[in-house]
Scaffold this active site. Sequence first.
Site, PDB file in Angstrom:
ATOM      1  N   GLU A 523       0.930  -0.924  -0.101  1.00 33.97           N
ATOM      2  CA  GLU A 523       0.289  -0.356  -0.065  1.00 33.97           C
ATOM      3  C   GLU A 523       0.572   1.215   0.095  1.00 33.97           C
ATOM      4  OE1 GLU A 523      -2.982   0.131   3.169  1.00 33.97           O
ATOM      5  OE2 GLU A 523      -3.265   2.323   2.625  1.00 33.97           O
ATOM      6  N   ASN A 582      -4.266   4.610  -1.911  1.00 31.15           N
ATOM      7  CA  ASN A 582      -5.562   5.688  -1.480  1.00 31.15           C
ATOM      8  C   ASN A 582      -5.882   6.902  -1.822  1.00 31.15           C
ATOM      9  OD1 ASN A 582      -5.587   4.261   1.340  1.00 31.15           O
ATOM     10  ND2 ASN A 582      -3.999   5.008   1.043  1.00 31.15           N
ATOM     11  N   GLU A 614      -7.583   2.078  -3.475  1.00 29.86           N
ATOM     12  CA  GLU A 614      -8.194   1.867  -1.855  1.00 29.86           C
ATOM     13  C   GLU A 614      -9.517   3.297  -1.518  1.00 29.86           C
ATOM     14  OE1 GLU A 614      -5.794   1.461   1.567  1.00 29.86           O
ATOM     15  OE2 GLU A 614      -4.457  -0.346   0.346  1.00 29.86           O
ATOM     16  N   ASP A 644     -11.530   0.509   1.423  1.00 32.13           N
ATOM     17  CA  ASP A 644     -10.777   0.079   3.322  1.00 32.13           C
ATOM     18  C   ASP A 644     -10.928   0.352   4.239  1.00 32.13           C
ATOM     19  OD1 ASP A 644      -7.981   0.660   4.177  1.00 32.13           O
ATOM     20  OD2 ASP A 644      -7.756   2.536   3.190  1.00 32.13           O
ATOM     21  N   GLU A 700      -5.474  -5.450   8.177  1.00 31.42           N
ATOM     22  CA  GLU A 700      -5.156  -4.734   8.041  1.00 31.42           C
ATOM     23  C   GLU A 700      -4.150  -4.002   9.369  1.00 31.42           C
ATOM     24  OE1 GLU A 700      -5.870  -0.307   5.936  1.00 31.42           O
ATOM     25  OE2 GLU A 700      -7.484  -1.065   7.038  1.00 31.42           O
TER      26      GLU A 700
HETATM   27  P1  C2E Z   1      -4.533   3.807   5.706  1.00 36.58           P
HETATM   28  O1  C2E Z   1      -5.462   4.291   3.931  1.00 36.58           O
HETATM   29  O2  C2E Z   1      -5.938   2.328   6.170  1.00 36.58           O
HETATM   30  O3  C2E Z   1      -3.778   2.988   5.884  1.00 36.58           O
HETATM   31  C1  C2E Z   1      -3.406   2.096   7.118  1.00 36.58           C
HETATM   32  C2  C2E Z   1      -2.461   3.180   8.278  1.00 36.58           C
HETATM   33  O4  C2E Z   1      -2.102   2.267   8.766  1.00 36.58           O
HETATM   34  C3  C2E Z   1      -1.424   3.552   8.086  1.00 36.58           C
HETATM   35  O5  C2E Z   1      -1.585   4.678   8.870  1.00 36.58           O
HETATM   36  C4  C2E Z   1      -0.398   2.610   8.436  1.00 36.58           C
HETATM   37  O6  C2E Z   1       0.951   2.688   8.472  1.00 36.58           O
HETATM   38  C5  C2E Z   1      -0.751   1.624   9.570  1.00 36.58           C
HETATM   39  N1  C2E Z   1      -0.874   0.141   9.750  1.00 36.58           N
HETATM   40  C6  C2E Z   1      -0.102  -0.065   9.102  1.00 36.58           C
HETATM   41  N2  C2E Z   1      -0.151  -1.128   9.749  1.00 36.58           N
HETATM   42  C7  C2E Z   1      -0.465  -1.159  11.043  1.00 36.58           C
HETATM   43  C8  C2E Z   1      -0.422  -2.013  12.286  1.00 36.58           C
HETATM   44  O7  C2E Z   1      -0.144  -2.804  12.482  1.00 36.58           O
HETATM   45  N3  C2E Z   1      -0.424  -0.993  13.424  1.00 36.58           N
HETATM   46  C9  C2E Z   1      -0.782   0.285  13.453  1.00 36.58           C
HETATM   47  N4  C2E Z   1      -0.862   0.690  14.811  1.00 36.58           N
HETATM   48  N5  C2E Z   1      -0.424   0.939  12.067  1.00 36.58           N
HETATM   49  C10 C2E Z   1      -0.935   0.097  11.162  1.00 36.58           C
HETATM   50  P2  C2E Z   1      -0.654   5.803   8.368  1.00 36.58           P
HETATM   51  O8  C2E Z   1       0.428   5.388   6.945  1.00 36.58           O
HETATM   52  O9  C2E Z   1      -0.448   6.737   8.830  1.00 36.58           O
HETATM   53  O10 C2E Z   1      -1.540   6.426   7.020  1.00 36.58           O
HETATM   54  C11 C2E Z   1      -3.505   6.379   8.156  1.00 36.58           C
HETATM   55  C12 C2E Z   1      -4.397   6.807   6.921  1.00 36.58           C
HETATM   56  O11 C2E Z   1      -3.931   8.293   5.691  1.00 36.58           O
HETATM   57  C13 C2E Z   1      -4.466   5.737   5.973  1.00 36.58           C
HETATM   58  O12 C2E Z   1      -5.255   5.102   6.530  1.00 36.58           O
HETATM   59  C14 C2E Z   1      -5.271   6.495   4.895  1.00 36.58           C
HETATM   60  O13 C2E Z   1      -6.682   6.716   5.303  1.00 36.58           O
HETATM   61  C15 C2E Z   1      -4.633   7.994   4.967  1.00 36.58           C
HETATM   62  N6  C2E Z   1      -3.154   7.838   4.221  1.00 36.58           N
HETATM   63  C16 C2E Z   1      -2.641   7.328   4.172  1.00 36.58           C
HETATM   64  N7  C2E Z   1      -1.121   8.410   2.741  1.00 36.58           N
HETATM   65  C17 C2E Z   1      -2.686   8.609   2.117  1.00 36.58           C
HETATM   66  C18 C2E Z   1      -2.916   8.245   0.427  1.00 36.58           C
HETATM   67  O14 C2E Z   1      -1.735   9.549  -0.309  1.00 36.58           O
HETATM   68  N8  C2E Z   1      -3.877   9.535   0.210  1.00 36.58           N
HETATM   69  C19 C2E Z   1      -4.780   9.449   0.454  1.00 36.58           C
HETATM   70  N9  C2E Z   1      -6.743  10.068  -0.164  1.00 36.58           N
HETATM   71  N10 C2E Z   1      -5.063   9.600   2.287  1.00 36.58           N
HETATM   72  C20 C2E Z   1      -3.602   8.440   2.769  1.00 36.58           C
HETATM   73 MG    MG Z   2      -5.681   2.460   2.825  1.00 39.20          MG
HETATM   74 MG    MG Z   3      -7.219   1.370   6.274  1.00 42.50          MG
END
Ligand code: C2E
Ligand code: MG
Ligand code: MG
Length: 753
Positions: A523, A582, A614, A644, A700
């Site tokens: 991702e 995403n 996603e 997602d 996830e």
């Molecule tokens: P998401 O799309 O559900 O992404 C998964 C989030 O969960 C990511 O956080 C990832 O680092 C985190 N994660 C994955 N495995 C674990 C785990 O085992 N434990 C924990 N505690 N966390 C885990 P991240 O990178 O901080 O992103 C948070 C949210 O930000 C994403 O949720 C997504 O909704 C948004 N996001 C991130 N990048 C983009 C992007 O390029 N575009 C858009 N529109 N939203 C984004």
């Molecule tokens: Mg995602």
């Molecule tokens: Mg997610």
Amino acid sequence: MAKKKKKFVFRIGYITILMVVMIGVLIGYSQTLENELRKEIQSTLKDVSSQNALIIQNEIEGYKNTLTEVAERVSESEESDEWEIVETLKPIAQRYSFYRMGYFKANGLAYTTDGVVMNISDCEYFQEVMQGIIRPSNPLTDKISGEKVAIFSVPIVKDNKVIGGITASYSIDSLKEVLAVSSFDGEGYSYIVRKDGAKVIDSVNPNSFKNMNNILESMEQMDERNAEAIQILKTYLENEQSGYVIFYNSIAKYMYCTPLGINDWYLLDVVPVEVMETSTNYIMHRTYAICFALIVVYTVIIVLIFMEEYKKKKQMRELLYVDNLTGGNTYAKFKEEVEKKKRNSYTSKAFIIMDIKDFKLVNELFGHDEGNKVLCYIWEVIQENCREGEVAARRIADRFTLFFYYGEKKEVEERVMKIAEKIKSYSIQKAGEYIVQPVFGIYYIEKDTEDVDDMLNCATLAHNIAKKEAEGVYFVYNNDIKDKMLKKKQLSDQMDHAYRHHQFVVFYQPKYAAETKELAGAEALVRWRKSDGTMVPPGMFIPLAEETNFVCKLDKYVFQEVCLAQKRWMDKGMKIVPISVNLSRRHLNNPEFIEEYKAILDESGIPIDCVQLEITESAMYEKQEEFIRIMEKLHETGFKILMDDFGTGYSSLTMLRQIPIDVMKLDKTFVDDYKDVKSEQIIRCVLRMAQNLDISITAEGVETEEQYIFLREIGCDTIQGYYFAKPMPESDYEKCMEKKQEEKANEEICERI
Ligand code: C2E
Ligand code: MG
Ligand code: MG
């Protein structure tokens, strides 16, 4: 206010100046006219006086010619008998109404037509004639009758020698009559005076000085005011000048002085000022009347203009200050009132905003008339609850503003709740159970110097928060809100800057096949690397980027980066796996993004199954039909769709059937709670349902081995989580791919061996 007052003073000032100028011009014009008319009077007086002088001069000249003719005849005749000569004079004396005529000799003996012989050798006129001086005498008292007469004498010249003379006495009264006929319908009269003012001929006119012997003395006796006129007249007399004076003889009179050229005689023509100025006065009165009428008309016009303007202003004020729907205040009026009241320092004040939750719905569901009724009702309630000195208004649509006084803050909140209850009790006739739900934003005014617009902004911030809370009736402003707003603004500005300076970087979090632990995908997750090297996680800026729509730009950028990275890895001959990107719900407002994404993909030259999209489950709440349509289009274009955060919102089964989902990403919260019986059951249920719909499952946030084992056993297809790998920079992900490929190659070699 001060500006208005200044404008008013300015207008009054310039109208006054205009008025003064106008009056000045009119007065100037009147005076010029008056002067011209006076000149005209003087010129008339002068003409009349010259005419009168001419009459006198002609009369005297007549006497002179007649007597000269007689004298010549006597000189030429051989007659030497005195009485015979006198006999020839008699018919002439009769014809010219002379009092008497006479013949005198050089010895001074005079023989008169009335048979008298007298010696005139001591008389001045005799002596003058003998010297060749011909002129009428000054009035004399007739030696015989005692009457006032003037004597005119001419010499009889023989052989260039004066041998005697002819005299004629004529009555002074005859000259008086000559003068009396002359002027101004009997109102004018004349005197003949000598240089010292002594009377030669006075007037028979009843308005003239009685028993006048000297004009200067008579004038002096008649009126004190004549002093100046006497002086001027004296100057004329002394200097043989003509000119006029105004003197008083019961009434004001013009006196025009003309030297007669006979002896030291002056003709004084007198006309009452009133008579002279009748026409002048008439013209002047008319002029003044016209001036007055003009000023009145001007004043009336100005007053009418003022009144009209006042009326218009009043109408404008009503338009501006009276809300045409409720009949209450408009916001303009409210603002003006608050501006005045905010400085009343004796009590604390609150600025409140109120509107109705989903008021749009009232209009849409029950019609605008019903909507208007609701607004009028709200205004009634607000008015009922306003105390003395407080003010309220309808600002726009269903938005009301209130300005309350308070002792304690609690009191304001209680009053707000009371208003809310009263408004909620309104029942829309057609609606049955529909509740009109008011929401308030309260701002307790801190300083009375604050600007009303700033008060409105603070109350609006509080109101916006109140509206976001489902059950909230009011929210009170506090400084944190403002700080947050400021920070948001700063962040938003910084994001723009960061984008332009390529501070956004893409991290990759690998996904693994649950059964084989093989790299099954990744991702793409955006990170913000600030210029100082610190990393900002998406949770800190994505929500704001969504609010400002910046997220669309960002998503496109991430998508592009992923496509280019995949292409690079492909070109290196690496075995690539699909990377999901995403896609914010904000894209739903702009379906053209599909073409744009497709174009980016085509340009990069990678197959469409190298990238996946996603989209969060919650995105489908807003515009369901639009959402389904876009998902279908994405699917038709060839993109795989991952749902997602599944489980955080609610997705109906029918919806899931309608949306072409390829992968369902089970949210971390479920994974965390898998030990909970209910959660476990839900997970199992969801899995079954997905399997039935032919949807693959990714879990996830898998952090532990236990979680992994559980999820693998219940049939999850793919695992994403820290248990396997955290999101990593591109270079690390590349190494991760290489390592996995090497391991796989080694495994294959082992199997073969
Ligand atoms: P998401 O799309 O559900 O992404 C998964 C989030 O969960 C990511 O956080 C990832 O680092 C985190 N994660 C994955 N495995 C674990 C785990 O085992 N434990 C924990 N505690 N966390 C885990 P991240 O990178 O901080 O992103 C948070 C949210 O930000 C994403 O949720 C997504 O909704 C948004 N996001 C991130 N990048 C983009 C992007 O390029 N575009 C858009 N529109 N939203 C984004
Ligand atoms: Mg995602
Ligand atoms: Mg997610």
